[in-house]
Design a protein around this motif. Structure first.
Motif, short mmCIF file in Angstrom:
data_model
loop_
_atom_site.label_atom_id
_atom_site.label_comp_id
_atom_site.label_asym_id
_atom_site.label_seq_id
_atom_site.Cartn_x
_atom_site.Cartn_y
_atom_site.Cartn_z
N ASP A 139 33.88 44.52 36.62
CA ASP A 139 34.48 43.77 37.72
C ASP A 139 33.51 43.32 38.79
OD1 ASP A 139 37.01 46.17 37.30
OD2 ASP A 139 37.19 44.07 36.73
N PHE A 140 32.42 44.03 38.97
CA PHE A 140 31.50 43.58 40.01
C PHE A 140 30.06 43.93 39.65
CE2 PHE A 140 31.36 47.91 41.51
CZ PHE A 140 32.66 48.37 41.42
N ASP A 207 31.83 40.21 43.55
CA ASP A 207 32.88 40.15 42.56
C ASP A 207 32.45 39.23 41.42
OD1 ASP A 207 35.71 38.41 41.93
OD2 ASP A 207 35.86 40.58 41.97
N ARG A 208 32.52 39.74 40.20
CA ARG A 208 32.03 38.96 39.07
C ARG A 208 32.80 37.67 38.84
NH1 ARG A 208 29.16 42.76 35.13
NH2 ARG A 208 28.39 40.94 34.04
N TYR A 212 30.21 32.56 43.02
CA TYR A 212 29.75 31.16 43.04
C TYR A 212 30.87 30.15 42.87
CZ TYR A 212 25.33 33.50 42.71
OH TYR A 212 24.28 34.33 42.95
N GLN A 213 32.11 30.58 43.10
CA GLN A 213 33.21 29.62 42.97
C GLN A 213 33.74 29.15 44.31
OE1 GLN A 213 36.16 30.50 40.02
NE2 GLN A 213 34.76 31.92 39.03
N TYR A 266 42.36 43.44 40.56
CA TYR A 266 41.69 42.80 39.41
C TYR A 266 42.62 42.40 38.28
CZ TYR A 266 37.32 44.27 41.56
OH TYR A 266 36.27 44.44 42.42
N LYS A 267 43.70 43.19 38.07
CA LYS A 267 44.55 42.87 36.92
C LYS A 267 45.04 41.43 36.93
CE LYS A 267 48.21 45.55 35.78
NZ LYS A 267 48.97 46.83 35.57
N PRO A 268 45.53 40.95 38.08
CA PRO A 268 46.04 39.57 38.05
C PRO A 268 44.96 38.54 37.75
CG PRO A 268 46.78 40.73 40.02
CD PRO A 268 45.73 41.57 39.39
#
Lengths: 642, 594, 180
Positions: A139-140, A207-208, A212-213, A266-268
């Motif tokens: 996740d990260f 956060d992976r 960069y988004q 993270y699940k969603p």
């Protein structure tokens, strides 16, 4: 109250405030890095140093208590040179390249501190020595090149989450952030709550999935409430161009203190099931697309063709109160369907409602968990099912909180505490009996009773011996003791709690279980096959039992967001909006109505559960009332103490 | 990573090896294997542990700190059986009390006054009766029998006893604050972390006269209202730890510690806690963190330990020597005590004289004695008749004082005004062959290694300073280094969280103040005036003194010297690593440093 | 009064900062009324005037001995030196090479690439400059004005040059101070 002067301006603050609190209240500011309002102040970055008249050295304002008649100056030559020095030292230590960092341009506290000091370059060039990047976690990512060793992540992981995975190795200039005894993060005891990433002021932890988004200012922020478990933590849903980018905690949140767990954070975002895009009907054994109108008409025909006792209707607890209310009104009140149930097996909310009806309101909000001197946990594993509540317990366990934990499987929630007693089993009657004995100081026959439960008398005495003298006892109840066959024990323990002044907190399973219980739903423990089976699955899951019941039904209607074995076997499939594409309320564990706001515009062809029910109602000549709020609020007040 | 439950250090001193240490070690490994303990007990080679002549071959077992001496292959088996299998020490092979009167502590010189060191070497520290025989515990009896806590505090206030750990804070005042703190329980802590390199005053006291410390702690606990005490002793002092534990046990047996001491109704007990190799844990809040099991990092003060210390409770921390002074003050009286010392600092101070003096070791003198008296009258002056250059007082946080300060009376205030500190009592004397830039670099290297890393100024600032000093000593200094050093030093002092950071620049500042010419020579001329910095010196052989005896060539570790027998030898400066061995072995003073 | 002379050059950079300079579009005409643009990579002259210029601008960091020479020459021949862009100010992206070292980087580039056969070798012509540890310009020569950014905006570059042209030292702050 305390009176002091900041930069010549008098200001008054509450006792216990720090100099920083006073500085900010007076309308000034000093830069900070290791300080965070949710954490115990650490005083290590030294960026917040101020001059206090009469003090020998500069004082770290984030940590030093404000004193009466203190005279403080925040912008003197000394403080300014100190700030430049601290920042130049930090930049010289590791590799703080802004140009390719995810946090640049507004999301990095270090960069902002440099800008605020008017720095245009690094006064001392670093050695460009490479530091390790740990990308082993799903996740990260941890990039030690960007770490400023402020330890906000370590402090959050220990003080707030009670997990203590993150720590430091070595000392001095060799200090480095590690997980456990220096293992890759992906192999550590990390529980993926992601709070460390949120607390990190720089791009050291990122956060992976959202990297960069978009910068914070590029993203649309929507305040929301989580509907995974029944706690109802507040969170912020961040989107860009109608796409979910990231979920973060909300600094202004109530009981959950801006924390989230892996399920809520993270699940969603990690969701990768295929969406159902169009209504479908089964013809010749195959599912074929049809229009909404055709689909809903076909369903209406089925309803008219069957006796209402032949209809079985089931809805997911992830649905908001609006949907649950409409669903219940439609199927139970109007149709008197054979079965109207909520998916899931957690009876806690129902047991609470039943008990409150008998003995009056008894429950305290979840925040009661945060400060207790003894915790009795019966029938729930918070580490799995209500993680944030588990944080509150674990961080107190670190200080050897007395804990008695009874569950059918062993839970690790109390493992930090050396004053913990575990019972692994299901004999809650015997458990409550033992607790009553300790509470009343009636210790005759105690050894026998304890042996029956497999508990060691010495340890039991150590943990429960002072139960009758506890100032802040808390009893946590969960799904196992809430089962119908344990109701007597459930009732007894709540009455005992009243006698000894203990606060009772009941953890109610999934999403909107509480709301559903108040609306009159039964839990789907005995889902029955029927000639017509309506499954409002939404974006949730259902168990094998439900699947079997569905499979055994003749006409299967499934409204679901994602393709699954349930949609595969359906006769009619209806698409459904997912959680961020709809708006609705969730009854949180505190008995408050949390609002999940819509963050995404659903693709064409999706409808929410209430929208579908409205059309179906119309086709049956009914109007749904859409009033649920007052009733729900009244019923909550009957259970939860205000 | 393997986790051993025990580690055995085997002395590999050459004398021990001559006496069969290798066979003993092999036997030990064999015995451990027989009992399947190889995965649990680690065996390591060690430099000398005890005195090789009288005690070798010897071993030291951790974590107990058991020292077994005069071992043979036959005695190894029984030790393994008793110690590792049965879990108890095998007394007959254990080291007895070391003869503490050795080169570390000689007979007192004329100007010394020994109060703290008085009994060391004369009493058996493992026998409480010896201590009682020299009036031990009389003070405690007087306190518990005749004085109130406030009276005790007043006595210590009147004595003007100042903390001997380095800060010199009035002990009576510290005890008063702890007494006034409303919260309970209260704790009494003894700082026995003695981390200054070369300082071993506290160790001597703990090894040789532990009861003086315990008695002082108990008296203080009574005054303050504490019922539990801890001695935080560095792990590198296993004998001190062991002696303390024995002393505590015996004190309990004699009713001088524990419940209802001397029938007074006052309870107080003491536990020893060990450090784990961090100089920073001598800082009081880091020490408390370490006792709590947390990372040994200092905390911001306020709040001070007197109001919020161990586990958030009022705690009084004092140094070993401070506590050791207390029974003497109570027993022998204020008039006696205040007759010694200076106006502001009463009593005596132990010092560890080290470096280029004729007589190194521990001394004890009244405050107010001058540096000249200490170094020349007591220390015997500079070894080898060389010239005095500087004296470093107070350990790595202290400054270097030059010739012009020799007549300074030794006192907290005077040393502070001169740019140094009292510290815990380290005193390193340097002669003309010492490079002051190298000294600054040496101390900064130590501080950098020991910095806890919590705050930015110390963690990063000292590293930057060290890099600059290393460059200067390597001949790569530039003029901008000097103002940069000054700036870094002043910021680190101003901005650091604890005393380690606040004091770390002192050696640099004091050497730059008094020996700026040496810095300038290194930077501008690439020259080390004291001929110490390796990159800036070359070794050569004087042709008129060289006899061609080849001793230097044979001893050179890198074969840089060539020459025929009876011919002048030549050193190849490209290969030479400047270790100095040739100069040491030359009997004709033919090797010179340029 | 003669217009101040401005010269620039690029070192270990991508030329992006000079492109950003050109992004000031028609303002460049206004600028040339204020200053005399001498040697730059986008004009025809090769070296800053031996008689000296008023303002020297360097884009890119120092990554080899040739860069050092250019930087030293520019410093000698100008009164005020501007470090333009993140590479000149911080070392920038080329400084990532420091994590592996010049030798490893050269090996990777000339010998270990997927398309190199056995005859790959690192060029060693004596005319070639030697790659060194990548540094900011200020590690080699004194810099008077730092304008970070990757690239600094045309507005920032215009502001700095027009201030200098009018005899004032620019204040690089606010929206002109971007480290990315």
């Amino acid at each position: 109250m305390i009176q002091l002067t900041i930069n010549g301006q008098p200001v008054e603050v509450e006792t216990g405030s720090t100099i920083l609190d006073a500085v900010r209240k007076a309308g000034f500011n000093v830069p900070t890095l290791c300080y965070h309002p949710k954490l115990v102040s650490y005083g290590s970055c030294r960026l917040c140093l101020v001059e206090v008249e009469g003090a020998r050295t500069l004082q770290p304002s984030c940590v030093v208590p404000a004193g009466n008649n203190m005279v403080v100056h925040t912008d003197t030559d000394k403080t300014k040179s100190a700030r430049k020095f601290i920042l130049s030292m930090i930049f010289s230590e590791r590799n703080h390249f802004c140009m390719y960092c995810q946090d640049t341009d507004g999301d990095c506290d270090l960069q902002q501190a440099a800008y605020d000091e008017g720095m245009t370059h690094w006064p001392i060039t670093p050695a460009y020595k490479p530091f390790m990047v740990d990308a082993s976690h799903p996740d990260f990512i941890l990039d030690n090149n960007r770490c400023i060793l402020c330890r906000r992540c370590v402090r959050a992981c220990t003080e707030l989450v009670g997990n203590a995975t993150l720590g430091f190795e070595e000392r001095g200039s060799g200090s480095i952030l590690i997980a456990d005894n220096n293992v890759p993060l992906g192999e550590s005891t990390c529980i993926s709550c992601g709070n460390c990433v949120q607390f990190c002021p720089t791009g050291a932890l990122i956060d992976r999935r959202s990297a960069y988004q978009g910068r914070e200012t590029d993203l649309t922020h929507v305040n929301s409430v989580c509907m995974d478990c029944s706690l109802g933590c507040e969170r912020v849903v961040k989107t860009r161009d109608n796409r979910l980018v990231r979920i973060d905690g909300n600094l202004d949140s109530g009981f959950n203190e801006s924390l989230l767990c892996s399920d809520g954070r993270y699940k969603p975002v990690a969701e990768n099931r295929k969406r159902v895009t169009t209504p479908m009907v089964r013809r010749n054994g195959q599912l074929e697309p049809i229009s909404w109108d055709e689909a809903l008409s076909a369903i209406s025909v089925q309803f008219k063709a069957h006796d209402s006792s032949e209809i079985s209707a089931h809805i997911s607890p992830r649905q908001p109160v609006e949907a649950l209310s409409a669903f219940h009104e439609f199927f139970a009140d109007h149709f008197h369907a054979g079965q109207v149930a909520l998916l899931g097996h957690d009876q806690t909310a129902i047991a609470c409602a039943k008990l409150a009806a008998e003995i009056g309101a008894f429950e305290s909000g979840i925040s009661a968990l945060k400060d207790c001197d003894i915790a009795i946990v019966l029938g729930t594993d918070m580490v799995k099912d209500h993680q944030v509540a588990g944080f509150f317990m674990k961080r107190q366990a670190m200080h050897d909180l007395k804990m008695f934990i009874a569950n059918s499987t062993r839970t690790t929630v109390g493992d930090w505490s050396s004053n913990k007693l575990d019972y692994v089993g299901t004999d809650y009657t015997a458990v409550v009996d033992v607790l009553r004995s300790f509470a009343k100081g009636e210790t005759a026959n105690m050894t026998e009773k304890l042996q029956h439960l497999g508990l060691k008398p010495v340890r039991a005495e150590k943990v429960l011996g002072q139960l009758h003298e506890s100032q802040k006892p808390v009893i946590v109840l969960g799904k196992e003791i809430a089962r119908a066959e344990n109701y007597a024990a459930f009732r007894d323990i709540v009455l005992l709690a009243r006698e000894i002044g203990a606060k009772v907190v009941a953890l109610k399973g999934k999403g909107n279980n509480f709301g559903a219980a108040l609306l009159g739903y039964e839990m789907d423990a005995q889902a029955k096959s029927a000639p017509v089976f309506f499954l409002a699955l939404g974006d949730g899951h259902a168990c094998d039992h439900t699947r079997d019941a569905l499979a055994g039904s003749e006409f299967k209607i499934v409204q679901a967001s994602y393709a699954s074995e349930f949609t595969e076997m359906a006769d009619i499939v209806l698409p459904c909006t997912i959680w961020d594409e709809q708006v609705g309320h969730y009854l949180t564990s505190e008995g408050k109505l949390g609002l999940n706001q819509q963050a995404i515009q659903a693709a064409e062809g999706n409808k929410s559960v209430p929208e579908v029910l409205k059309v179906l109602a119309g086709k049956s000549g009914l109007t749904l009332s859409e009033t649920w709020r007052t009733a729900v609020e009244e019923k909550v007040a009957a259970i939860v103490l205000s | 990573m393997a986790y051993y439950r025990s580690t055995v250090l085997v002395s590999m001193d050459p004398v021990c090896i001559d006496k069969g240490a290798l066979d003993v070690k092999e036997q030990l490994i064999r015995e451990l294997a027989i009992y399947n303990l190889s995965e649990e007990v680690q065996v390591l080679d060690s430099p000398r542990i005890g005195d090789p002549e009288s005690e070798g071959p010897d071993i030291l077992v951790y974590p107990e700190g058991s020292h077994y001496i005069q071992l043979t292959t036959a005695t190894v088996g029984p030790i393994v059986m008793e110690h590792f299998i049965k879990g108890r020490e095998l007394q007959q092979y254990k080291a007895q009390m070391r003869d503490v009167m050795d080169e570390e502590l000689g007979e007192p010189k004329d100007k010394e006054i020994r109060i703290i060191l008085e009994h060391i070497g004369k009493i058996d520290p493992r026998n409480i009766e010896d201590y009682i025989a020299v009036d031990g515990y009389q003070a405690l009896a007087k306190v518990l029998g005749e004085m109130t806590p406030d009276q005790v505090i007043q006595t210590i206030l009147d004595s003007k006893l100042r903390g001997r750990g380095g800060a010199g804070f009035p002990t009576g005042l510290k005890w008063k604050f702890a007494r006034q703190a409303p919260d309970t329980p209260k704790y009494m802590v003894c700082n026995a972390d003695e981390g200054d390199p070369g300082a071993f005053m506290n160790r001597k006291v703990l090894e040789g006269d532990p009861h003086s410390v315990l008695e002082g702690m108990t008296i203080g606990a009574y005054a303050v209202g504490a019922n539990q005490g801890y001695v935080y002793c560095r792990a590198e002092y296993p004998i001190a730890v062991s002696t303390l534990n024995t002393a505590i046990e015996q004190a309990r047996e004699y009713g001088l510690l524990g419940k209802d001491i001397l029938g007074s109704g006052f309870d107080f007990d003491i536990e020893v806690r060990m450090g784990a190799g961090a100089f920073v844990c001598g800082e009081e809040t880091a020490l408390l963190a370490s006792i709590e099991g947390a990372r040994g990092e200092p905390r911001v003060r306020p709040p001070f330990p007197a109001s919020k210390g161990l586990w958030g409770k009022p705690t009084n921390i004092n140094n070993v020597e401070t506590y050791a002074n207390v029974p003497k003050i109570i027993h022998r009286g204020l008039e006696w005590y205040t007759s010694m010392g200076s106006e502001k600092s009463k009593g005596t101070k132990t010092f560890a004289l080290a470096g280029d003096v004729a007589h190194t070791g521990l001394i004890e003198v009244p405050f107010g004695m001058t540096l000249r008296e200490i170094i020349y009258d007591i220390g015997g002056g500079i070894k080898g008749g060389k010239a005095f250059k500087a004296v470093q007082t107070g350990g790595p946080m202290g400054g270097c004082l030059p010739v012009s300060n020799l007549d300074l009376p030794v006192d907290y205030e005077t040393l502070g005004a001169a740019g140094s500190i009292m510290g815990s009592g380290g005193m390193i004397v340097m002669d003309e062959e010492t490079c002051m830039v190298d000294i600054a670099r040496f101390f900064m290297e130590f501080t950098q290694d020991e910095s806890c890393g919590k705050c930015v100024p110390c963690r990063v600032g000292t590293r930057r300073i060290l890099e600059i000093l290393e460059r200067i000593c390597a001949g790569k200094g530039v003029p901008e280094d000097l103002p940069l050093l000054r700036q870094l030093c002043s910021e680190i002092i101003q901005d650091s969280l604890c005393g380690l950071g606040q004091g770390a620049p002192n050696p640099v500042i004091s050497t730059m103040k008094h020996f700026l010419d040496e810095y300038e020579a290194h930077i501008y001329e690439k020259r080390c005036p004291a001929k110490v910095c390796r990159s800036l010196i070359t070794f050569s052989i004087l042709p008129d003194k060289c006899t061609g005896c080849t001793v230097c060539a044979r001893n050179c570790p890198v074969a840089a010297i060539t020459g025929e027998r009876k011919q002048t030898h030549v050193i190849n400066t490209d290969i030479c690593i400047r270790c100095g061995i040739c100069k040491q072995v030359c009997n004709f003073d033919a090797v010179v440093i340029n | 009064m003669t217009k101040p002379k401005v010269a620039s050059d690029w070192l270990a950079g991508c030329a992006g900062c000079h492109m950003s300079f050109l992004d000031m579009d028609e303002r460049i005409i206004e600028l040339t009324k204020l200053v005399d643009l001498r040697a730059t990579p986008i004009t025809d002259l090769k070296e800053p005037d031996k008689s000296g210029v008023d303002v020297g601008i360097l884009e890119g960091g120092i990554s080899n001995t040739y860069n050092e020479e250019v930087a030293i020459k520019m410093r000698e021949r100008c009164k005020i030196l501007v470090a333009l862009g993140d590479c000149a100010v911080f070392g920038g992206v080329p400084a990532m090479r420091n994590f592996a070292g010049a030798d490893a980087a050269l090996k990777r580039a000339y010998i270990e690439t997927e398309s190199t056969d056995d005859s790959g070798m690192i060029p060693n012509d004596p005319e070639l400059s030697t790659p060194i540890h990548v540094r900011p310009v200020s590690d080699v020569v004194k810099v008077d004005v730092f304008l970070p950014g990757c690239a600094p905006s045309a507005d920032a570059i215009f502001y700095v040059l027009s201030e200098l042209a009018q005899g004032r030292m620019p204040k690089v702050e606010g929206e002109f101070n971007n480290w990315h």
